[in-house]
Write a protein that holds these residues in place. Structure first.
Motif, PDB file in Angstrom:
ATOM      1  N   ARG A 196       0.825  -1.213   0.000  1.00 32.74           N
ATOM      2  CA  ARG A 196       0.000   0.000   0.000  1.00 32.74           C
ATOM      3  C   ARG A 196       0.855   1.257   0.000  1.00 32.74           C
ATOM      4  O   ARG A 196       0.380   2.319  -0.342  1.00 32.74           O
ATOM      5  CB  ARG A 196      -0.886   0.037   1.245  1.00 32.74           C
ATOM      6  N   ARG A 197       2.085   1.149   0.443  1.00 29.12           N
ATOM      7  CA  ARG A 197       2.925   2.317   0.709  1.00 29.12           C
ATOM      8  C   ARG A 197       4.185   2.305  -0.136  1.00 29.12           C
ATOM      9  O   ARG A 197       4.592   1.274  -0.642  1.00 29.12           O
ATOM     10  CB  ARG A 197       3.350   2.323   2.175  1.00 29.12           C
ATOM     11  N   THR A 198       4.779   3.457  -0.214  1.00 29.83           N
ATOM     12  CA  THR A 198       6.082   3.590  -0.848  1.00 29.83           C
ATOM     13  C   THR A 198       6.876   4.650  -0.107  1.00 29.83           C
ATOM     14  O   THR A 198       6.311   5.466   0.625  1.00 29.83           O
ATOM     15  CB  THR A 198       5.938   3.969  -2.335  1.00 29.83           C
ATOM     16  N   ALA A 199       8.161   4.612  -0.287  1.00 28.73           N
ATOM     17  CA  ALA A 199       9.042   5.655   0.245  1.00 28.73           C
ATOM     18  C   ALA A 199       9.774   6.265  -0.942  1.00 28.73           C
ATOM     19  O   ALA A 199      10.316   5.542  -1.782  1.00 28.73           O
ATOM     20  CB  ALA A 199      10.035   5.069   1.245  1.00 28.73           C
ATOM     21  N   LEU A 200       9.748   7.577  -1.027  1.00 30.44           N
ATOM     22  CA  LEU A 200      10.384   8.239  -2.163  1.00 30.44           C
ATOM     23  C   LEU A 200      11.889   8.347  -2.019  1.00 30.44           C
ATOM     24  O   LEU A 200      12.566   8.812  -2.922  1.00 30.44           O
ATOM     25  CB  LEU A 200       9.771   9.622  -2.373  1.00 30.44           C
ATOM     26  N   PRO A 245       6.620  17.590  -5.436  1.00 32.20           N
ATOM     27  CA  PRO A 245       6.154  18.162  -4.167  1.00 32.20           C
ATOM     28  C   PRO A 245       6.197  17.160  -3.018  1.00 32.20           C
ATOM     29  O   PRO A 245       6.522  17.510  -1.888  1.00 32.20           O
ATOM     30  CB  PRO A 245       4.724  18.595  -4.472  1.00 32.20           C
ATOM     31  N   ALA A 246       5.883  15.894  -3.300  1.00 32.25           N
ATOM     32  CA  ALA A 246       5.916  14.878  -2.242  1.00 32.25           C
ATOM     33  C   ALA A 246       7.336  14.661  -1.744  1.00 32.25           C
ATOM     34  O   ALA A 246       7.573  14.487  -0.554  1.00 32.25           O
ATOM     35  CB  ALA A 246       5.330  13.567  -2.756  1.00 32.25           C
ATOM     36  N   SER A 247       8.291  14.695  -2.650  1.00 28.08           N
ATOM     37  CA  SER A 247       9.694  14.518  -2.262  1.00 28.08           C
ATOM     38  C   SER A 247      10.210  15.733  -1.499  1.00 28.08           C
ATOM     39  O   SER A 247      10.977  15.595  -0.538  1.00 28.08           O
ATOM     40  CB  SER A 247      10.551  14.280  -3.505  1.00 28.08           C
ATOM     41  N   GLN A 248       9.788  16.912  -1.896  1.00 29.38           N
ATOM     42  CA  GLN A 248      10.213  18.126  -1.195  1.00 29.38           C
ATOM     43  C   GLN A 248       9.671  18.162   0.225  1.00 29.38           C
ATOM     44  O   GLN A 248      10.310  18.686   1.124  1.00 29.38           O
ATOM     45  CB  GLN A 248       9.761  19.364  -1.964  1.00 29.38           C
ATOM     46  N   ALA A 249       8.498  17.582   0.437  1.00 31.69           N
ATOM     47  CA  ALA A 249       7.911  17.562   1.783  1.00 31.69           C
ATOM     48  C   ALA A 249       8.607  16.546   2.690  1.00 31.69           C
ATOM     49  O   ALA A 249       8.458  16.608   3.903  1.00 31.69           O
ATOM     50  CB  ALA A 249       6.423  17.228   1.698  1.00 31.69           C
ATOM     51  N   ASP A 250       9.388  15.630   2.108  1.00 33.00           N
ATOM     52  CA  ASP A 250      10.051  14.577   2.886  1.00 33.00           C
ATOM     53  C   ASP A 250      11.566  14.701   2.757  1.00 33.00           C
ATOM     54  O   ASP A 250      12.248  13.771   2.367  1.00 33.00           O
ATOM     55  CB  ASP A 250       9.582  13.201   2.403  1.00 33.00           C
ATOM     56  N   LYS A 251      12.098  15.844   3.112  1.00 39.67           N
ATOM     57  CA  LYS A 251      13.534  16.084   2.969  1.00 39.67           C
ATOM     58  C   LYS A 251      14.379  15.182   3.870  1.00 39.67           C
ATOM     59  O   LYS A 251      15.510  14.891   3.565  1.00 39.67           O
ATOM     60  CB  LYS A 251      13.841  17.543   3.259  1.00 39.67           C
ATOM     61  N   MET A 252      13.823  14.734   4.988  1.00 39.49           N
ATOM     62  CA  MET A 252      14.585  13.914   5.925  1.00 39.49           C
ATOM     63  C   MET A 252      14.450  12.420   5.632  1.00 39.49           C
ATOM     64  O   MET A 252      14.992  11.602   6.353  1.00 39.49           O
ATOM     65  CB  MET A 252      14.150  14.206   7.365  1.00 39.49           C
ATOM     66  N   CYS A 253      13.719  12.050   4.603  1.00 41.74           N
ATOM     67  CA  CYS A 253      13.586  10.657   4.192  1.00 41.74           C
ATOM     68  C   CYS A 253      12.967   9.804   5.292  1.00 41.74           C
ATOM     69  O   CYS A 253      13.477   8.754   5.642  1.00 41.74           O
ATOM     70  CB  CYS A 253      14.957  10.108   3.787  1.00 41.74           C
ATOM     71  N   HIS A 286       9.175   9.614   5.664  1.00 44.86           N
ATOM     72  CA  HIS A 286       7.755   9.356   5.472  1.00 44.86           C
ATOM     73  C   HIS A 286       7.502   8.269   4.437  1.00 44.86           C
ATOM     74  O   HIS A 286       8.223   8.142   3.461  1.00 44.86           O
ATOM     75  CB  HIS A 286       7.024  10.622   5.045  1.00 44.86           C
ATOM     76  N   GLU A 287       6.442   7.521   4.689  1.00 48.90           N
ATOM     77  CA  GLU A 287       5.937   6.573   3.714  1.00 48.90           C
ATOM     78  C   GLU A 287       4.616   7.121   3.196  1.00 48.90           C
ATOM     79  O   GLU A 287       3.823   7.671   3.957  1.00 48.90           O
ATOM     80  CB  GLU A 287       5.741   5.200   4.359  1.00 48.90           C
ATOM     81  N   LEU A 288       4.381   6.971   1.909  1.00 46.79           N
ATOM     82  CA  LEU A 288       3.183   7.509   1.279  1.00 46.79           C
ATOM     83  C   LEU A 288       2.290   6.374   0.808  1.00 46.79           C
ATOM     84  O   LEU A 288       2.773   5.345   0.332  1.00 46.79           O
ATOM     85  CB  LEU A 288       3.576   8.374   0.078  1.00 46.79           C
ATOM     86  N   ILE A 328      -2.253   9.331  -1.100  1.00 52.47           N
ATOM     87  CA  ILE A 328      -3.267   9.308  -0.052  1.00 52.47           C
ATOM     88  C   ILE A 328      -2.604   9.680   1.265  1.00 52.47           C
ATOM     89  O   ILE A 328      -1.571   9.126   1.626  1.00 52.47           O
ATOM     90  CB  ILE A 328      -3.908   7.913   0.042  1.00 52.47           C
ATOM     91  N   LYS A 329      -3.187  10.638   1.952  1.00 52.37           N
ATOM     92  CA  LYS A 329      -2.635  11.075   3.231  1.00 52.37           C
ATOM     93  C   LYS A 329      -3.492  10.501   4.355  1.00 52.37           C
ATOM     94  O   LYS A 329      -4.692  10.766   4.421  1.00 52.37           O
ATOM     95  CB  LYS A 329      -2.597  12.593   3.300  1.00 52.37           C
TER      96      LYS A 329
END
Length: 183
Positions: free
Chosen positions: A18-22, A50-58, A60-62, A137-138
């Motif tokens: 269901r999830r991925t990590a950018l 935009p999703a990658s910019q929001a996760d600068k610290m690596c 989050h899973e989306l 999906i958030k």
């Protein structure tokens, strides 16, 4: 190769993808490797998604918004190499190369219907589509989920103190119907 990235697939506890990590950082202090679909996005658009910019610290899973199976066109790679596919079919399209045959072992369980198995290439296509649309999906924050889960319960408990048993039974059935409809 223009860039190096990862294609890790993340499985939930029930074995569903269901999830991925950018990005993927094997060591806390090491290099963060972007996902191959993020690199494909950057190759066309330019800046990070935009999703990658929001996760600068690596961290989050989306959640991937899956399209129906077959939403992305599949063309045999040998047909492309042999020139059997007209150029206008490929012009302006992103081409992701990979195995889609059921016997190849690159099929993963996903939450969409029709058996729920998608090839790794289709999962990657869904990710690239989500990056382009910026519509991952958030999930609802935990405090909201707990509050909305407990709200009908507390209302019924208060109702036990104030209402007649017949009204409480009716309110129980109505709240059950409302919970099912809302979910």
């Amino acid at each position: 190769a223009k860039a190096i990235g990862h294609v890790n697939i993340l499985f939930d506890d029930d074995g569903i993808v269901r999830r991925t990590a950018l990005c993927f950082r094997p060591d806390r202090q090491g290099t963060a490797w972007p996902h191959l679909m993020e690199l494909a996005y950057r190759g066309v658009v330019g800046p990070p998604s935009p999703a990658s910019q929001a996760d600068k610290m690596c961290r989050h899973e989306l959640l991937i918004p899956y399209a129906r199976r077959g939403s992305y066109t599949e063309i045999s790679y040998s047909d492309i190499l042999n020139g059997d596919v007209p150029g206008d079919v490929l012009h302006g399209k992103d081409i992701i190369i990979g195995a889609t045959a059921a016997g190849m072992g690159d099929n993963f369980p996903t939450p969409n219907g029709q058996g729920g198995l998608l090839s790794g290439v289709e999962i990657m296509a869904n990710m690239l589509g989500a990056l382009r649309r910026d519509d991952f999906i958030k999930p609802m924050p935990t405090t909201w989920a707990v509050g909305l889960s407990l709200l009908p319960f507390w209302l019924l408990l208060i109702g036990f103190l104030r209402w007649r048993p017949r009204v409480v039974l009716l309110m129980s059935l109505l709240s059950l119907a409302a919970i099912l409809a809302a979910s």
